[in-house]
Design an enzyme around this catalytic site. Sequence first.
Site, mmCIF file in Angstrom:
data_model
loop_
_atom_site.group_PDB
_atom_site.id
_atom_site.type_symbol
_atom_site.label_atom_id
_atom_site.label_comp_id
_atom_site.label_asym_id
_atom_site.label_seq_id
_atom_site.Cartn_x
_atom_site.Cartn_y
_atom_site.Cartn_z
ATOM 1 N N ARG A 132 -0.098 -2.340 -6.746
ATOM 2 C CA ARG A 132 -0.504 -3.411 -5.813
ATOM 3 C C ARG A 132 -1.479 -4.377 -6.503
ATOM 4 O O ARG A 132 -1.341 -5.594 -6.388
ATOM 5 C CB ARG A 132 -1.143 -2.757 -4.586
ATOM 6 C CG ARG A 132 -1.632 -3.724 -3.507
ATOM 7 C CD ARG A 132 -2.021 -2.902 -2.278
ATOM 8 N NE ARG A 132 -2.868 -3.622 -1.340
ATOM 9 C CZ ARG A 132 -2.415 -4.407 -0.366
ATOM 10 N NH1 ARG A 132 -1.104 -4.605 -0.237
ATOM 11 N NH2 ARG A 132 -3.238 -5.000 0.471
ATOM 12 N N TYR A 164 -9.007 -10.842 -7.384
ATOM 13 C CA TYR A 164 -7.959 -10.964 -8.403
ATOM 14 C C TYR A 164 -8.137 -12.183 -9.295
ATOM 15 O O TYR A 164 -7.477 -12.293 -10.315
ATOM 16 C CB TYR A 164 -6.582 -10.980 -7.724
ATOM 17 C CG TYR A 164 -6.320 -9.676 -7.024
ATOM 18 C CD1 TYR A 164 -6.083 -8.509 -7.754
ATOM 19 C CD2 TYR A 164 -6.368 -9.578 -5.636
ATOM 20 C CE1 TYR A 164 -5.886 -7.300 -7.118
ATOM 21 C CE2 TYR A 164 -6.172 -8.369 -4.995
ATOM 22 C CZ TYR A 164 -5.931 -7.239 -5.746
ATOM 23 O OH TYR A 164 -5.753 -6.038 -5.116
ATOM 24 N N HIS A 222 -1.830 2.360 -6.004
ATOM 25 C CA HIS A 222 -2.570 1.128 -5.751
ATOM 26 C C HIS A 222 -2.631 0.244 -7.001
ATOM 27 O O HIS A 222 -2.830 -0.966 -6.904
ATOM 28 C CB HIS A 222 -3.983 1.457 -5.255
ATOM 29 C CG HIS A 222 -4.424 0.597 -4.114
ATOM 30 N ND1 HIS A 222 -3.764 0.575 -2.900
ATOM 31 C CD2 HIS A 222 -5.439 -0.304 -4.006
ATOM 32 C CE1 HIS A 222 -4.357 -0.289 -2.090
ATOM 33 N NE2 HIS A 222 -5.372 -0.836 -2.739
ATOM 34 N N ARG A 239 0.871 -1.176 0.000
ATOM 35 C CA ARG A 239 0.000 0.000 0.000
ATOM 36 C C ARG A 239 0.910 1.229 0.000
ATOM 37 O O ARG A 239 2.054 1.162 0.481
ATOM 38 C CB ARG A 239 -0.892 0.027 1.240
ATOM 39 C CG ARG A 239 -1.819 -1.174 1.384
ATOM 40 C CD ARG A 239 -2.623 -1.070 2.679
ATOM 41 N NE ARG A 239 -3.574 -2.165 2.814
ATOM 42 C CZ ARG A 239 -3.338 -3.291 3.506
ATOM 43 N NH1 ARG A 239 -2.162 -3.452 4.117
ATOM 44 N NH2 ARG A 239 -4.240 -4.236 3.586
ATOM 45 N N LYS A 255 -2.226 -2.262 7.971
ATOM 46 C CA LYS A 255 -3.423 -1.711 8.610
ATOM 47 C C LYS A 255 -3.570 -2.265 10.025
ATOM 48 O O LYS A 255 -3.327 -3.442 10.260
ATOM 49 C CB LYS A 255 -4.663 -2.065 7.792
ATOM 50 C CG LYS A 255 -4.845 -1.222 6.542
ATOM 51 C CD LYS A 255 -6.167 -1.535 5.870
ATOM 52 C CE LYS A 255 -6.429 -0.616 4.691
ATOM 53 N NZ LYS A 255 -7.714 -0.928 4.028
ATOM 54 N N HIS A 294 -4.210 -8.988 3.567
ATOM 55 C CA HIS A 294 -5.675 -8.966 3.614
ATOM 56 C C HIS A 294 -6.163 -9.777 4.814
ATOM 57 O O HIS A 294 -5.706 -10.896 5.039
ATOM 58 C CB HIS A 294 -6.273 -9.567 2.335
ATOM 59 C CG HIS A 294 -6.200 -8.660 1.156
ATOM 60 N ND1 HIS A 294 -6.330 -9.110 -0.151
ATOM 61 C CD2 HIS A 294 -6.011 -7.316 1.066
ATOM 62 C CE1 HIS A 294 -6.219 -8.083 -0.975
ATOM 63 N NE2 HIS A 294 -6.023 -6.995 -0.264
#
Length: 298
Positions: free
Chosen positions: A247, A279, A244, A148, A172, A270
Site C-alpha cells: 500500500r 508520501y 501494508h 489495506r 474503515k 484516507h
Amino acid sequence: MSWESTIKGFKAYLRLERSASPNTLEAYLRDVEKLRQYAETIGSKKPTELLKSDLKNFLIWINELGVLPSSQARIISGIKSFFKFMMLEEMITIDPASLIETPKLSKKLPDVLSVEEIDKLIGGIDLSSPEGMRNKALLEVLYSCGLRVSELVNLKMSNLFLDVEFIKIIGKGNKERLVPIGGEAIRYLMIYKEEIRKSVEVSKGAEDFLFLNRRGSPLSRVMIFIIIKDLAAKAGLKKTISPHTFRHSFATHLVEGGADLRAVQDMLGHESITTTEIYTHLDRNYLKQVITQYHPRS
C-alpha cells in the site's frame, strides 16, 4: 452505573450510532477494559466517579506498563469516545477526558519497495500450483489498488466491476470507495476466478468472498502476512515487508509519478489529506526533483 452496564451501552452506541467497524469496536472496548482495570486499583471507582486527575494517573499507569506512545494515543481516543457516550446519555455532567492531551507522535516513514523489488517479489511466485496463481492474483490486486490487508481479505466477487476496470472497497468505518484496477491485476484475477476458484469447494457463508484457501474459506490477514514474508525471503529482500508495504509502495509510486495528492487520498480512502502527505516525504530524489523544477535559484 456499573462498569458492565455502561460498557454494554457503549458497545451498542458504537455499533448502532457510530457504525463502528468490528476492528474499531474491539479496540475501543479493549481500551475501556484497561481503564476498568486501573479503576479497580484506586478503590474500585465506577466509570461515572472518575475524575480528570484519575485519567491523568491512568495515562501514567499505562506508560509505566510500557505501552508505546502510538498505542497510548489510540487508547486515549477510545477513552474519549467512552466519556462522550456517557455525556450523551447524561450519566455525567462534566467530561473529565475533554482536556486530556494525546502524546505527540513522530511520523515514522514506512519502508517502500521499488518497482523492481515488487517485480522481483511477485516474480518469485510458483505459478504451477493453484495457490501460486491465487497468490499472484491477490498480490497484483494489493499493489494495483493500494488496499489495506483487511480490505483485501474481505473483497467480494459482487464488488468487482472489471468490465469498467473498477472495484468497490468497504474501508474503515464501513465507508465505500471505488478504486481503479490495472490491466495486469485484471488479467491474473480473471485467470484465478475462471481456472482456480471455480474448482474450490466453497464453504458455507464464503460464497461471495474472492480469495479463498484450499478449504474454501476466506483467507485470513495472518495468511497474507505469511505469503508475503515467504516471498520476500525467497527474493532475498532485507527490508521490513508486510501487506501494508504494498500500500505504501502504491501511494509512493503514484506521487513520484506526478499523481495529484487528492486523487491518491481518494484511492487510499484516507479521511484527511494530512495522512496522504507523508508520501511526499518518502523519496529524496522526488524532493530534489521538485526543488530543481520550481525553486527560482535552482
